[in-house]
Design a protein around this motif. Structure first.
Motif, mmCIF file in Angstrom:
data_model
loop_
_atom_site.group_PDB
_atom_site.id
_atom_site.type_symbol
_atom_site.label_atom_id
_atom_site.label_comp_id
_atom_site.label_asym_id
_atom_site.label_seq_id
_atom_site.Cartn_x
_atom_site.Cartn_y
_atom_site.Cartn_z
ATOM 1 N N SER A 71 -0.876 22.011 -0.631
ATOM 2 C CA SER A 71 -1.783 21.056 -0.018
ATOM 3 C C SER A 71 -1.019 20.188 0.978
ATOM 4 C CB SER A 71 -2.420 20.176 -1.091
ATOM 5 O OG SER A 71 -1.417 19.470 -1.795
ATOM 6 N N PRO A 72 -1.659 19.693 2.064
ATOM 7 C CA PRO A 72 -0.971 18.845 3.054
ATOM 8 C C PRO A 72 -0.551 17.517 2.438
ATOM 9 C CG PRO A 72 -3.339 18.891 3.457
ATOM 10 C CD PRO A 72 -3.069 19.922 2.403
ATOM 11 N N LEU A 73 0.636 17.052 2.873
ATOM 12 C CA LEU A 73 1.179 15.792 2.378
ATOM 13 C C LEU A 73 0.941 14.693 3.380
ATOM 14 C CD1 LEU A 73 4.609 17.033 0.936
ATOM 15 C CD2 LEU A 73 2.474 16.654 -0.285
ATOM 16 N N ASP A 74 0.657 13.517 2.902
ATOM 17 C CA ASP A 74 0.489 12.341 3.745
ATOM 18 C C ASP A 74 1.829 11.604 3.822
ATOM 19 O OD1 ASP A 74 -0.380 10.222 5.210
ATOM 20 O OD2 ASP A 74 -1.681 9.362 3.655
ATOM 21 N N LEU A 75 2.531 11.736 4.981
ATOM 22 C CA LEU A 75 3.854 11.139 5.163
ATOM 23 C C LEU A 75 3.801 9.823 5.920
ATOM 24 C CD1 LEU A 75 5.828 14.407 6.062
ATOM 25 C CD2 LEU A 75 5.533 13.320 3.833
ATOM 26 N N THR A 76 2.648 9.217 6.048
ATOM 27 C CA THR A 76 2.530 7.935 6.748
ATOM 28 C C THR A 76 3.245 6.854 5.951
ATOM 29 O OG1 THR A 76 0.369 8.625 7.578
ATOM 30 C CG2 THR A 76 0.924 6.273 7.720
ATOM 31 N N PRO A 77 4.244 6.158 6.580
ATOM 32 C CA PRO A 77 4.976 5.110 5.832
ATOM 33 C C PRO A 77 4.074 3.933 5.497
ATOM 34 C CG PRO A 77 5.584 5.069 8.143
ATOM 35 C CD PRO A 77 4.733 6.293 7.971
ATOM 36 N N GLU A 78 4.296 3.371 4.342
ATOM 37 C CA GLU A 78 3.536 2.209 3.911
ATOM 38 C C GLU A 78 4.410 0.965 4.006
ATOM 39 O OE1 GLU A 78 2.075 2.866 0.054
ATOM 40 O OE2 GLU A 78 0.780 4.575 0.611
ATOM 41 N N PRO A 79 3.857 -0.152 4.430
ATOM 42 C CA PRO A 79 4.662 -1.393 4.554
ATOM 43 C C PRO A 79 5.084 -1.912 3.189
ATOM 44 C CG PRO A 79 2.330 -1.848 4.908
ATOM 45 C CD PRO A 79 2.467 -0.348 4.831
ATOM 46 N N VAL A 80 6.288 -2.489 3.169
ATOM 47 C CA VAL A 80 6.824 -3.104 1.964
ATOM 48 C C VAL A 80 6.611 -4.612 2.045
ATOM 49 C CG1 VAL A 80 8.863 -3.431 0.535
ATOM 50 C CG2 VAL A 80 8.532 -1.280 1.759
ATOM 51 N N GLY A 81 6.074 -5.194 1.022
ATOM 52 C CA GLY A 81 5.788 -6.628 1.028
ATOM 53 C C GLY A 81 7.052 -7.484 1.027
ATOM 54 N N ARG A 82 6.904 -8.721 1.435
ATOM 55 C CA ARG A 82 8.012 -9.678 1.452
ATOM 56 C C ARG A 82 8.344 -10.118 0.035
ATOM 57 N NH1 ARG A 82 8.994 -12.198 6.313
ATOM 58 N NH2 ARG A 82 9.647 -14.083 5.216
ATOM 59 N N VAL A 83 9.639 -10.359 -0.194
ATOM 60 C CA VAL A 83 10.129 -10.777 -1.493
ATOM 61 C C VAL A 83 10.853 -12.102 -1.334
ATOM 62 C CG1 VAL A 83 11.562 -10.160 -3.468
ATOM 63 C CG2 VAL A 83 10.405 -8.369 -2.165
ATOM 64 N N GLU A 84 10.566 -13.036 -2.210
ATOM 65 C CA GLU A 84 11.206 -14.352 -2.151
ATOM 66 C C GLU A 84 12.691 -14.237 -2.465
ATOM 67 O OE1 GLU A 84 9.953 -17.103 -1.187
ATOM 68 O OE2 GLU A 84 7.908 -16.391 -0.897
ATOM 69 N N ASN A 85 13.500 -15.033 -1.746
ATOM 70 C CA ASN A 85 14.947 -15.071 -1.970
ATOM 71 C C ASN A 85 15.231 -15.873 -3.236
ATOM 72 O OD1 ASN A 85 17.710 -15.162 -1.815
ATOM 73 N ND2 ASN A 85 17.736 -15.410 0.419
ATOM 74 N N VAL A 86 16.077 -15.324 -4.125
ATOM 75 C CA VAL A 86 16.407 -16.038 -5.360
ATOM 76 C C VAL A 86 17.365 -17.187 -5.096
ATOM 77 C CG1 VAL A 86 16.013 -14.019 -6.776
ATOM 78 C CG2 VAL A 86 18.282 -14.389 -5.807
#
Length: 321
Positions: free
Chosen positions: A276-291
């Protein structure tokens, strides 16, 4: 309590250890046997009426009226006999047992389906009542067909009697024959339910069943020849014909079910060896707070993003790893 909830969840999905499956099978069998036993006890009080009902067609067909005649309406007749002191009691038990199995058909059919149902999807479990609702009349129709075929078969078989010979038909043999025919015919009429169950579980497709129709017709005819006493053509066709019709009904249902299933499956048109065809569209990664807000951001890094180990980093890894 948590353990009980997990066990219940596994049972709902049909995922149980082997021992749990064996316990489930044992419980289902015990319930089915108990229902049959209760029905047998109830039928024992009316065994004489049931016996007269079973004997009436064959007595009207080939029974000797005066006990000494060898011919009735130009056809050989048979006199019903018993052999031994315990024979009447044995006949009563056989009649009660056969009637109990027939009366308990809804229960043991439901227990059979309930054991298989956990392996189905949640949406498919609602068909369990439909399985029982269709299985009971199908079994009854097969049993009634055997009940109506036997007198005609007896006429044909007794037609080979030599002249001036009296036929003695032991009741034990007759009850064994009619019991075997009723059970075999009744179970044979459950064929479409078995095929539909295999289709619903994804084991068998309607297209594959349709390709098997020639072999199935030959197989059903051979089965009818073996199931009917004597294998005479009329009784064989009376059994093979309805079985063939029920087979094509199961094929039609399976084709419609496959069509409904394929509408919701995007990969339905793919071959077995086609990916089956694969969906290779990149997904955005959310921002993470700095510890550690006091640490300066690295070059190319937005201020406030995490760059060191800590529980608040995304999956515990940075962009490199």
């Amino acid at each position: 309590m948590l353990k009980s909830a997990r066990k219940q969840e596994k049972n709902d999905e049909g995922r149980m250890p082997l021992l749990d499956h064996l316990r489930e099978l044992r419980n289902r069998l015990l319930k089915a046997v108990l229902a049959i036993l209760i029905a047998v006890i109830g039928a024992a009080f009316f065994h004489k009426e049931i016996f007269e009902f079973l004997m009436k067609p064959i007595l009207d067909s080939v029974g000797c009226k005066n006990g000494v005649e060898t011919m009735v309406n130009g056809r050989p007749c048979a006199e019903m006999t018993t052999n031994g002191l315990l024979s009447p009691f044995t006949i009563a038990l056989k009649v009660s047992l056969m009637a109990g199995v027939l009366l308990a058909t809804p229960v043991w059919l439901y227990q059979l389906w309930a054991f298989v149902a956990p392996g189905l999807h949640q949406k498919e479990k609602r068909y369990s009542l439909g399985f029982v609702a269709a299985g009971v009349p199908l079994f009854t129709a097969g049993a009634y067909l055997a009940y109506t075929i036997l007198p005609q078969t007896a006429e044909i078989m007794l037609g080979f009697t030599p002249d001036n010979v009296t036929n003695l038909l032991p009741l034990d043999d007759f009850l064994d024959l009619i019991t075997r025919m009723v059970i075999v015919f009744g179970l044979a009429f459950e064929l479409p339910l078995l095929l539909i169950a295999l289709n619903m579980t994804g084991v068998l497709t309607g297209a594959r069943m349709l390709r098997w129709w020639r072999g199935m017709i030959v197989g059903l005819t051979a089965f009818a020849a073996l199931a009917t006493p004597g294998g005479e053509p009329i009784s064989m066709l009376l059994l093979a014909g309805p079985l063939a019709v029920l087979y094509f009904v199961a094929v039609a249902f399976s084709l419609l079910n496959d069509k409904r299933r394929n509408r919701n499956n995007p990969d339905a048109q793919l071959d077995d060896d086609e990916a089956s065809p694969l969906d290779l569209t990149p997904e955005p990664v959310g921002r993470v707070e700095n510890v550690s807000p006091s640490r300066p951001a690295l070059p190319g890094q937005v201020s406030g993003e995490a760059d060191g180990p800590g529980p608040h980093r995304l999956n515990g890894y940075d962009d490199i790893t």
